[in-house]
Design a protein around this motif. Sequence first.
Motif, PDB file in Angstrom:
ATOM      1  N   ALA A  80      -1.526   6.269  -7.000  1.00 20.60           N
ATOM      2  CA  ALA A  80      -2.216   7.458  -6.485  1.00 20.60           C
ATOM      3  C   ALA A  80      -3.398   7.770  -7.410  1.00 20.60           C
ATOM      4  N   ASP A  81      -4.543   7.204  -7.088  1.00 22.71           N
ATOM      5  CA  ASP A  81      -5.720   7.325  -7.955  1.00 22.71           C
ATOM      6  C   ASP A  81      -6.195   8.765  -8.126  1.00 22.71           C
ATOM      7  N   TYR A  82      -6.132   9.549  -7.057  1.00 22.20           N
ATOM      8  CA  TYR A  82      -6.540  10.947  -7.178  1.00 22.20           C
ATOM      9  C   TYR A  82      -5.652  11.667  -8.186  1.00 22.20           C
ATOM     10  N   GLU A  83      -4.338  11.546  -8.002  1.00 25.50           N
ATOM     11  CA  GLU A  83      -3.384  12.206  -8.888  1.00 25.50           C
ATOM     12  C   GLU A  83      -3.564  11.725 -10.329  1.00 25.50           C
ATOM     13  N   PHE A  84      -3.742  10.429 -10.497  1.00 28.58           N
ATOM     14  CA  PHE A  84      -3.913   9.894 -11.850  1.00 28.58           C
ATOM     15  C   PHE A  84      -5.184  10.451 -12.476  1.00 28.58           C
ATOM     16  N   GLY A  85      -6.272  10.475 -11.739  1.00 28.16           N
ATOM     17  CA  GLY A  85      -7.539  10.974 -12.284  1.00 28.16           C
ATOM     18  C   GLY A  85      -7.474  12.434 -12.694  1.00 28.16           C
ATOM     19  N   VAL A  86      -6.900  13.259 -11.839  1.00 30.69           N
ATOM     20  CA  VAL A  86      -6.772  14.687 -12.154  1.00 30.69           C
ATOM     21  C   VAL A  86      -5.883  14.877 -13.386  1.00 30.69           C
ATOM     22  N   HIS A  87      -4.760  14.181 -13.416  1.00 28.85           N
ATOM     23  CA  HIS A  87      -3.816  14.406 -14.505  1.00 28.85           C
ATOM     24  C   HIS A  87      -4.160  13.654 -15.778  1.00 28.85           C
ATOM     25  N   ALA A  88      -5.011  12.658 -15.713  1.00 29.16           N
ATOM     26  CA  ALA A  88      -5.504  12.031 -16.950  1.00 29.16           C
ATOM     27  C   ALA A  88      -6.299  13.071 -17.744  1.00 29.16           C
ATOM     28  N   ARG A  89      -7.107  13.859 -17.045  1.00 26.87           N
ATOM     29  CA  ARG A  89      -7.864  14.941 -17.721  1.00 26.87           C
ATOM     30  C   ARG A  89      -6.911  15.964 -18.331  1.00 26.87           C
ATOM     31  N   GLU A  90      -5.898  16.352 -17.550  1.00 23.26           N
ATOM     32  CA  GLU A  90      -4.933  17.336 -18.044  1.00 23.26           C
ATOM     33  C   GLU A  90      -4.121  16.766 -19.204  1.00 23.26           C
ATOM     34  N   ALA A  91      -3.780  15.492 -19.132  1.00 25.47           N
ATOM     35  CA  ALA A  91      -3.007  14.844 -20.199  1.00 25.47           C
ATOM     36  C   ALA A  91      -3.801  14.838 -21.502  1.00 25.47           C
ATOM     37  N   ARG A  92      -5.083  14.555 -21.414  1.00 25.71           N
ATOM     38  CA  ARG A  92      -5.927  14.586 -22.627  1.00 25.71           C
ATOM     39  C   ARG A  92      -5.908  15.976 -23.251  1.00 25.71           C
ATOM     40  N   LYS A  93      -6.060  17.004 -22.416  1.00 24.58           N
ATOM     41  CA  LYS A  93      -6.043  18.384 -22.916  1.00 24.58           C
ATOM     42  C   LYS A  93      -4.704  18.713 -23.570  1.00 24.58           C
ATOM     43  N   ALA A  94      -3.630  18.130 -23.044  1.00 25.55           N
ATOM     44  CA  ALA A  94      -2.277  18.412 -23.552  1.00 25.55           C
ATOM     45  C   ALA A  94      -1.924  17.559 -24.767  1.00 25.55           C
ATOM     46  N   GLY A  95      -2.807  16.638 -25.151  1.00 26.59           N
ATOM     47  CA  GLY A  95      -2.572  15.850 -26.356  1.00 26.59           C
ATOM     48  C   GLY A  95      -2.005  14.463 -26.146  1.00 26.59           C
ATOM     49  N   VAL A  96      -1.997  13.960 -24.924  1.00 29.55           N
ATOM     50  CA  VAL A  96      -1.556  12.579 -24.700  1.00 29.55           C
ATOM     51  C   VAL A  96      -2.663  11.666 -25.224  1.00 29.55           C
ATOM     52  N   PRO A  97      -2.334  10.741 -26.124  1.00 31.86           N
ATOM     53  CA  PRO A  97      -3.363   9.863 -26.687  1.00 31.86           C
ATOM     54  C   PRO A  97      -4.040   8.999 -25.616  1.00 31.86           C
ATOM     55  N   GLU A  98      -5.319   8.770 -25.802  1.00 37.56           N
ATOM     56  CA  GLU A  98      -6.105   7.985 -24.849  1.00 37.56           C
ATOM     57  C   GLU A  98      -5.513   6.595 -24.643  1.00 37.56           C
ATOM     58  N   ALA A  99      -5.009   5.986 -25.696  1.00 37.44           N
ATOM     59  CA  ALA A  99      -4.430   4.641 -25.571  1.00 37.44           C
ATOM     60  C   ALA A  99      -3.238   4.641 -24.611  1.00 37.44           C
ATOM     61  N   GLU A 100      -2.460   5.716 -24.608  1.00 37.69           N
ATOM     62  CA  GLU A 100      -1.321   5.805 -23.690  1.00 37.69           C
ATOM     63  C   GLU A 100      -1.803   5.961 -22.251  1.00 37.69           C
ATOM     64  N   ILE A 101      -2.817   6.777 -22.049  1.00 34.94           N
ATOM     65  CA  ILE A 101      -3.377   6.972 -20.708  1.00 34.94           C
ATOM     66  C   ILE A 101      -3.941   5.655 -20.191  1.00 34.94           C
ATOM     67  N   GLU A 102      -4.685   4.946 -21.033  1.00 33.59           N
ATOM     68  CA  GLU A 102      -5.279   3.673 -20.621  1.00 33.59           C
ATOM     69  C   GLU A 102      -4.215   2.634 -20.287  1.00 33.59           C
ATOM     70  N   ALA A 103      -3.152   2.573 -21.081  1.00 31.14           N
ATOM     71  CA  ALA A 103      -2.078   1.616 -20.802  1.00 31.14           C
ATOM     72  C   ALA A 103      -1.436   1.913 -19.448  1.00 31.14           C
ATOM     73  N   LEU A 104      -1.156   3.184 -19.182  1.00 31.36           N
ATOM     74  CA  LEU A 104      -0.567   3.547 -17.893  1.00 31.36           C
ATOM     75  C   LEU A 104      -1.512   3.197 -16.748  1.00 31.36           C
ATOM     76  N   ALA A 105      -2.791   3.445 -16.932  1.00 27.00           N
ATOM     77  CA  ALA A 105      -3.780   3.106 -15.902  1.00 27.00           C
ATOM     78  C   ALA A 105      -3.812   1.609 -15.633  1.00 27.00           C
ATOM     79  N   ASP A 106      -3.547   0.822 -16.669  1.00 28.67           N
ATOM     80  CA  ASP A 106      -3.537  -0.642 -16.536  1.00 28.67           C
ATOM     81  C   ASP A 106      -2.184  -1.189 -16.097  1.00 28.67           C
ATOM     82  N   GLY A 107      -1.208  -0.310 -15.879  1.00 26.10           N
ATOM     83  CA  GLY A 107       0.108  -0.749 -15.452  1.00 26.10           C
ATOM     84  C   GLY A 107       0.980  -1.300 -16.568  1.00 26.10           C
ATOM     85  N   ARG A 108       0.646  -0.931 -17.798  1.00 31.89           N
ATOM     86  CA  ARG A 108       1.420  -1.405 -18.958  1.00 31.89           C
ATOM     87  C   ARG A 108       2.227  -0.262 -19.554  1.00 31.89           C
TER      88      ARG A 108
END
Length: 181
Positions: free
Chosen positions: A85-113
């Motif tokens: 769900a690209d829309y959901e991922f895009g919206v919540h990637a922004r929220e995750a960054r604000k909440a302190g989720v490290p960028e490397a974790e967001i990128e790995a999830l986006a890549d399916g890892r």
Amino acid sequence: MHDATALPRYRDLDQAELDAEQRAIFEEIGRPRAGAVPAPFHLYVESPDLARSAQAVGAFCRYRTGLPPRLSELAILTTAAYWGADYEFGVHAREARKAGVPEAEIEALADGRRPDFADDDAALVHDFASAVYRHKDVPDALFAKAVARFGRRTVIELTGLLGYYSMLAIALRVFRVPPPA
């Protein structure tokens, strides 16, 4: 002949086209968001009772579970990645960054890892969610670990969060909502 899976299905609702019941829930949903109504609710408002119910469950899942925002957002991203769900991922990637989720974790999830997590709580939430999606269940040892760490109530709430965001992801996929700009 057109490929039936390529036809657009999503549209932003025009408030002028809504009936009174639809307009009321549209405005209710937009009120705490400075008038902005998220894409899933442009779908659900066409069924006001569904929109109202989903809004109530969503407010709980997003803001009132026993999980801190960082872990909630991680669970949401894991869900969005699972469903594609690209829309959901895009919206919540922004929220995750604000909440302190490290960028490397967001990128790995986006890549399916599976990310290399910075802490055990994040790994536990991700592994729990991944087990739900992969096995349609959670192994006893992982379930016990989650309950020992977060408590049974929060594990119930995490499970509800996974279900709620799966519901949104399914609707976003079925109606082909494009990623946020």
